[in-house]
Scaffold this motif. Structure first.
Motif, mmCIF file in Angstrom:
data_model
loop_
_atom_site.group_PDB
_atom_site.id
_atom_site.type_symbol
_atom_site.label_atom_id
_atom_site.label_comp_id
_atom_site.label_asym_id
_atom_site.label_seq_id
_atom_site.Cartn_x
_atom_site.Cartn_y
_atom_site.Cartn_z
ATOM 1 N N MET A 1 0.831 -1.199 0.000
ATOM 2 C CA MET A 1 0.000 0.000 0.000
ATOM 3 C C MET A 1 0.873 1.260 0.000
ATOM 4 N N GLU A 2 0.304 2.317 -0.546
ATOM 5 C CA GLU A 2 1.044 3.562 -0.682
ATOM 6 C C GLU A 2 0.992 4.396 0.607
ATOM 7 N N ASN A 3 1.985 5.261 0.758
ATOM 8 C CA ASN A 3 1.977 6.305 1.770
ATOM 9 C C ASN A 3 1.906 7.617 0.987
ATOM 10 N N ILE A 4 0.732 8.239 0.969
ATOM 11 C CA ILE A 4 0.457 9.316 0.014
ATOM 12 C C ILE A 4 0.266 10.655 0.718
ATOM 13 N N ILE A 5 0.895 11.687 0.146
ATOM 14 C CA ILE A 5 0.587 13.069 0.511
ATOM 15 C C ILE A 5 -0.245 13.678 -0.616
ATOM 16 N N PHE A 6 -1.402 14.232 -0.267
ATOM 17 C CA PHE A 6 -2.194 15.011 -1.219
ATOM 18 C C PHE A 6 -1.914 16.487 -0.970
ATOM 19 N N LEU A 7 -1.403 17.165 -1.989
ATOM 20 C CA LEU A 7 -1.184 18.610 -1.915
ATOM 21 C C LEU A 7 -2.391 19.314 -2.512
ATOM 22 N N THR A 8 -3.003 20.228 -1.757
ATOM 23 C CA THR A 8 -4.188 20.921 -2.242
ATOM 24 C C THR A 8 -4.002 22.436 -2.162
ATOM 25 N N LEU A 9 -4.605 23.126 -3.103
ATOM 26 C CA LEU A 9 -4.596 24.589 -3.095
ATOM 27 C C LEU A 9 -5.919 25.126 -2.549
ATOM 28 N N ASP A 10 -6.952 24.304 -2.593
ATOM 29 C CA ASP A 10 -8.254 24.657 -2.048
ATOM 30 C C ASP A 10 -8.579 23.679 -0.923
ATOM 31 N N HIS A 29 -10.927 7.594 -1.183
ATOM 32 C CA HIS A 29 -10.789 6.361 -1.968
ATOM 33 C C HIS A 29 -9.456 5.673 -1.672
ATOM 34 N N GLU A 30 -8.394 6.470 -1.595
ATOM 35 C CA GLU A 30 -7.077 5.895 -1.311
ATOM 36 C C GLU A 30 -7.020 5.345 0.111
ATOM 37 N N GLN A 31 -7.651 6.042 1.048
ATOM 38 C CA GLN A 31 -7.667 5.530 2.422
ATOM 39 C C GLN A 31 -8.436 4.215 2.496
ATOM 40 N N GLU A 32 -9.557 4.138 1.773
ATOM 41 C CA GLU A 32 -10.354 2.904 1.763
ATOM 42 C C GLU A 32 -9.578 1.735 1.174
ATOM 43 N N LYS A 33 -8.648 2.030 0.265
ATOM 44 C CA LYS A 33 -7.810 0.987 -0.335
ATOM 45 C C LYS A 33 -6.737 0.495 0.629
ATOM 46 N N GLY A 34 -6.556 1.202 1.752
ATOM 47 C CA GLY A 34 -5.565 0.803 2.735
ATOM 48 C C GLY A 34 -4.324 1.663 2.764
ATOM 49 N N SER A 35 -4.278 2.691 1.930
ATOM 50 C CA SER A 35 -3.113 3.572 1.912
ATOM 51 C C SER A 35 -3.111 4.493 3.131
ATOM 52 N N THR A 36 -1.918 4.896 3.543
ATOM 53 C CA THR A 36 -1.781 5.921 4.568
ATOM 54 C C THR A 36 -1.853 7.274 3.873
ATOM 55 N N VAL A 37 -2.714 8.140 4.349
ATOM 56 C CA VAL A 37 -2.993 9.383 3.635
ATOM 57 C C VAL A 37 -2.723 10.594 4.516
ATOM 58 N N THR A 38 -2.056 11.588 3.951
ATOM 59 C CA THR A 38 -1.832 12.882 4.588
ATOM 60 C C THR A 38 -2.286 13.968 3.622
ATOM 61 N N VAL A 39 -2.915 15.007 4.145
ATOM 62 C CA VAL A 39 -3.339 16.142 3.319
ATOM 63 C C VAL A 39 -2.557 17.371 3.760
ATOM 64 N N ILE A 40 -1.904 18.026 2.807
ATOM 65 C CA ILE A 40 -1.220 19.293 3.071
ATOM 66 C C ILE A 40 -1.877 20.364 2.212
ATOM 67 N N HIS A 41 -2.433 21.342 2.885
ATOM 68 C CA HIS A 41 -3.174 22.410 2.201
ATOM 69 C C HIS A 41 -2.342 23.687 2.197
ATOM 70 N N TYR A 42 -2.072 24.197 0.990
ATOM 71 C CA TYR A 42 -1.413 25.495 0.880
ATOM 72 C C TYR A 42 -2.510 26.550 0.917
ATOM 73 N N ASN A 43 -2.620 27.249 2.041
ATOM 74 C CA ASN A 43 -3.747 28.144 2.290
ATOM 75 C C ASN A 43 -3.548 29.504 1.626
ATOM 76 N N TYR A 44 -3.523 29.477 0.327
ATOM 77 C CA TYR A 44 -3.272 30.665 -0.491
ATOM 78 C C TYR A 44 -4.364 31.722 -0.314
ATOM 79 N N LYS A 45 -5.605 31.270 -0.095
ATOM 80 C CA LYS A 45 -6.744 32.187 -0.015
ATOM 81 C C LYS A 45 -7.125 32.532 1.424
#
Length: 372
Positions: A1-10, A29-45
């Protein structure tokens, strides 16, 4: 399983816009597949992220929000905008490219989390690509639209002259970024929302098919509904902010078309934010009602009781999430062919129309009189 960072602008939560619903669906969806998930939000707004922090904590997903130290408004933003044009970079891309604090922050998180994959949910974030690739991490770019075409469509549908010029300039600068992304080397993949978007890009650039993915477009639905139409005060439902040019353009074009009798059609309830200036431009139409931003439970109640969801969209790009949501909930959908590009339309609950006001109006009248 993946160890994933999602980079978001919103912010992806609350998921009250199409783009947010799509990105949140990808994350869950990725978490449900068993991946470890992290979200990093660039708070531009400078968005308020309290609800997002609570939501992701409940979902056992690590969430970090980085607020830029610079001021991205007023005179400072105007200077930055001018510089971004000189350097041929879209405004957010240029801003992030020059944010050394964010790059240090991201590099620190990479060393802590040690991800196997980083997925960028906006190509405006692509100015940190070198940082990721230098760490020998797989990198995925998610294209929510044919991005340059999308901004050009905003230019076409926008009525404010200053914003119109802005969208046109951004569409040109995005072409530069798109070209550079498809020329990158390294462990890279590209995710598109539909085969149509991919094929459009392939007309313009040389893209290795082995690097291309089509998104599952699995949006987050937290409830199921039991349809109970409001026959006392029947209404059609349009879920989309009229502050978004493609939405306001579509509704205005439909209502302004000469010769259509709207007195025999139930009102249209419109959800989503709307500025006072935009609301004034629609003040002459009596058969619409602005519900404004609604909670998730209020939105599901509207889906439950409406005659049908409508999507008269004629401009814009990418998958129309409002259509996917209606389909997934089992709500009848009246939609233009344009708004259903990339969507499986083989459902008895989808009434497809030509891309014109008369065809759409006739479908609404026919559904109300005959099929309800």
């Amino acid at each position: 399983m993946e160890n994933i960072i999602f980079l978001t602008l919103d912010l992806v939560y609350p998921d009250d816009t199409g783009g947010r619903k799509l990105s949140l669906g990808r994350i869950l969806h990725e978490q449900e597949k068993g991946s470890t998930v992290t979200v990093i939000h660039y708070n531009y707004k400078n968005q308020v992220d309290n609800d997002a922090k609570i939501f992701f904590k409940e979902k056992n997903i690590s969430f970090y929000s980085f607020s830029p130290p610079q001021k991205n408004n007023g005179f400072g933003r105007l200077i930055a905008y001018a510089k971004s044009c000189i350097y041929k970079m879209p405004e957010p891309y240029f801003f992030i490219n020059n944010d050394s604090c964010f790059k240090l922050f991201l590099d620190d998180k990479i060393q802590q989390i040690k991800p196997s994959l980083i997925s960028m949910e906006s190509i405006f974030l692509a100015s940190v690509s070198d940082l990721i690739l230098n760490n020998k991490i797989k990198l995925n770019y998610t294209f929510h639209n044919v991005e340059s075409d999308f901004y050009f469509s905003l230019y076409v549908s926008e009525t404010n002259k200053i914003k119109k010029i802005h969208y046109y300039i951004q569409s040109l600068l995005l072409k530069v970024i798109e070209k550079s992304l498809f020329n990158l080397t390294g462990y890279i993949t590209y995710t598109f929302l539909s085969k149509e978007d991919l094929n459009e890009y392939k007309k313009r650039y040389i893209i290795n098919d082995n690097l291309c993915l089509i998104n599952h477009n699995n949006i987050n639905i937290t409830k199921r509904i039991n349809r109970k139409i409001n026959h006392i005060e029947p209404f059609f439902l349009f879920t989309g902010s009229l502050d978004f040019p493609a939405n306001s353009f579509a509704i205005r074009k439909l209502l302004e078309y000469p010769g259509l009798d709207w007195t025999c059609v139930p009102k249209i309830v419109i959800t989503g934010s709307i500025s006072e200036d935009i609301k004034k431009t629609f003040s002459g139409f009596e058969n619409i009602y602005f519900a404004g931003r609604v909670s998730e439970s209020e939105l599901y109640e509207l889906f439950t009781t409406c005659i049908a969801s409508i999507s008269p969209i004629l401009t814009g790009g990418g998958i129309k999430i409002k259509n996917l949501e209606a389909i997934k909930l089992g709500v009848p959908l009246i939609a233009t062919k344009f708004s259903c590009i990339g969507i499986n339309i083989h459902s008895e609950k989808i009434i497809l129309t030509e891309n014109d006001s008369v065809s759409f109006y006739n479908a609404m009248v026919g559904f109300y009189n005959n099929d309800l």
